[in-house]
Design a protein around this motif. Structure first.
Motif, PDB file in Angstrom:
ATOM      1  N   GLU A 179       0.820  -1.213   0.000  1.00  0.00           N
ATOM      2  CA  GLU A 179       0.000   0.000   0.000  1.00  0.00           C
ATOM      3  C   GLU A 179       0.853   1.260   0.000  1.00  0.00           C
ATOM      4  O   GLU A 179       0.551   2.234  -0.716  1.00  0.00           O
ATOM      5  CB  GLU A 179      -0.925   0.001   1.226  1.00  0.00           C
ATOM      6  CG  GLU A 179      -1.891  -1.180   1.282  1.00  0.00           C
ATOM      7  CD  GLU A 179      -1.336  -2.331   2.105  1.00  0.00           C
ATOM      8  OE1 GLU A 179      -0.124  -2.594   2.003  1.00  0.00           O
ATOM      9  OE2 GLU A 179      -2.120  -2.952   2.849  1.00  0.00           O
ATOM     10  N   THR A 182       2.535   1.755  -3.429  1.00  0.00           N
ATOM     11  CA  THR A 182       1.550   2.150  -4.447  1.00  0.00           C
ATOM     12  C   THR A 182       1.165   3.611  -4.319  1.00  0.00           C
ATOM     13  O   THR A 182       1.169   4.363  -5.304  1.00  0.00           O
ATOM     14  CB  THR A 182       0.289   1.268  -4.323  1.00  0.00           C
ATOM     15  OG1 THR A 182       0.654  -0.110  -4.480  1.00  0.00           O
ATOM     16  CG2 THR A 182      -0.724   1.639  -5.389  1.00  0.00           C
ATOM     17  N   THR A 183       0.825   4.042  -3.104  1.00  0.00           N
ATOM     18  CA  THR A 183       0.412   5.433  -2.916  1.00  0.00           C
ATOM     19  C   THR A 183       1.553   6.405  -3.171  1.00  0.00           C
ATOM     20  O   THR A 183       1.356   7.463  -3.796  1.00  0.00           O
ATOM     21  CB  THR A 183      -0.133   5.636  -1.505  1.00  0.00           C
ATOM     22  OG1 THR A 183       0.856   5.204  -0.538  1.00  0.00           O
ATOM     23  CG2 THR A 183      -1.398   4.849  -1.283  1.00  0.00           C
ATOM     24  N   PHE A 256      -2.706  12.011  -2.133  1.00  0.00           N
ATOM     25  CA  PHE A 256      -1.851  10.829  -2.281  1.00  0.00           C
ATOM     26  C   PHE A 256      -0.729  10.816  -1.244  1.00  0.00           C
ATOM     27  O   PHE A 256      -0.397   9.760  -0.689  1.00  0.00           O
ATOM     28  CB  PHE A 256      -1.258  10.783  -3.694  1.00  0.00           C
ATOM     29  CG  PHE A 256      -2.177  10.164  -4.701  1.00  0.00           C
ATOM     30  CD1 PHE A 256      -2.498   8.809  -4.642  1.00  0.00           C
ATOM     31  CD2 PHE A 256      -2.734  10.919  -5.721  1.00  0.00           C
ATOM     32  CE1 PHE A 256      -3.343   8.225  -5.571  1.00  0.00           C
ATOM     33  CE2 PHE A 256      -3.589  10.346  -6.659  1.00  0.00           C
ATOM     34  CZ  PHE A 256      -3.895   9.002  -6.586  1.00  0.00           C
ATOM     35  N   LEU A 259      -1.897   9.806   2.314  1.00  0.00           N
ATOM     36  CA  LEU A 259      -2.345   8.427   2.516  1.00  0.00           C
ATOM     37  C   LEU A 259      -1.351   7.581   3.316  1.00  0.00           C
ATOM     38  O   LEU A 259      -1.772   6.779   4.161  1.00  0.00           O
ATOM     39  CB  LEU A 259      -2.634   7.767   1.156  1.00  0.00           C
ATOM     40  CG  LEU A 259      -3.983   8.112   0.514  1.00  0.00           C
ATOM     41  CD1 LEU A 259      -4.085   7.498  -0.870  1.00  0.00           C
ATOM     42  CD2 LEU A 259      -5.132   7.635   1.389  1.00  0.00           C
TER      43      LEU A 259
END
Length: 282
Positions: A179, A182-183, A256, A259
């Motif tokens: 995660e 990806t972010t 983004f 996150l």
């Protein structure tokens, strides 16, 4: 001393050595142990505050001259504690003997403790010899001495000797690595694309004889400052296309880049819940 008496003495010494090691290396064992380590934390925090104040010009000479006695006491205290730590480490099988003690001294936190003691010794030595003071401001401001003083700041690492906080952070980050990657990847793509669009929109704009966005590096710096919600104000878009792109960067990019904080926060919460469940089961 008879052989039996020597045997009992050795056994008592090993038990005492183990108690000293647990007292110094495992602060969670008993309220006395916790109180001692909390006192050490307050001492380290006090030294950090004084060290910060000593860098202020108007207080440097006054505080430094008075604080040198406290620094000398702390040097003796931490040096004695370091020697006792090295001695008590012999209760563990992997640290027995001179070679085992040497391995203990090579551990990261022990090296930091040694560097702190040596750095404090050097600083105190310079003060005692009179080479630091108003008579020799060049020596007081030398880069080498500033680096040595930096090692004294590393006393803060003395509080968390087992690095439990760092291990917990790395463990949570590893569990949620997909995660996070990806972010951060998507946020990075948004950052470099929008920064380049701002550069294209603002590169020809001239204000007071200069171009605020003369290069892509300037636009990239502006993008980083924007998504970090710092807003220094050293560079501001002046054209409407640049402002529109900046608005999009503010809404999408900040989302983004914020996150990962939420992912790590939820990861910490889940990790603590799992620890509590394990305690209840056991």
């Amino acid at each position: 001393m008879s052989s039996d008496g020597k045997l009992y003495f050795d056994m008592d010494m090993k038990i005492f050595q183990k108690k000293v090691y647990n007292f110094l290396e495992r602060p969670s064992r008993g309220w006395i142990c916790f109180a001692y380590h909390f006192m050490v934390f307050l001492i380290v925090l006090f030294c950090l505050v004084i060290g910060v104040i000593c860098t202020i010009g108007e207080y440097e000479e006054k505080i430094t001259q008075k604080f040198i006695y406290v620094e000398t006491f702390l040097l003796v205290f931490f040096a004695s504690e370091y020697i006792i730590r090295v001695w008590s480490a012999g209760c563990r099988a992997k640290f027995k003997g001179w070679i085992g003690r040497f391995h203990f001294m090579r551990t990261p936190i022990s090296l930091i403790d040694l560097f702190v003691v040596l750095a404090s010794s050097v600083v105190i030595g310079f003060h005692i010899s009179g080479r630091i003071g108003s008579a020799n401001p060049v020596m007081a401001a030398s880069p080498a001495l500033r680096i040595i003083r930096f090692f004294q700041i590393l006393r803060m690492l003395h509080v968390d000797r087992k690095a439990h906080s760092w291990k917990l952070l790395l463990n949570v980050a590893y569990l949620h690595r997909i995660e996070l990657i990806t972010t951060m990847y998507m946020g990075f793509i948004v950052l470099i694309v929008t920064s380049y669009l701002v550069y294209l929109a603002e590169r020809d704009y001239i204000i007071e004889g200069t171009r605020p966005f003369e290069s892509y590096a300037d636009a990239l710096w502006f993008g980083i400052v924007t998504v970090a919600t710092i807003g220094y104000g050293d560079r501001v878009p002046h054209t409407w296309p640049g402002r529109i792109v900046t608005a999009c960067l503010s809404m999408v990019g900040i989302a983004f880049f914020s996150l990962p904080a939420g992912i790590l926060g939820s990861g910490f919460a889940l990790h603590v819940q799992q620890k509590e469940k394990q305690k209840n089961v056991s």
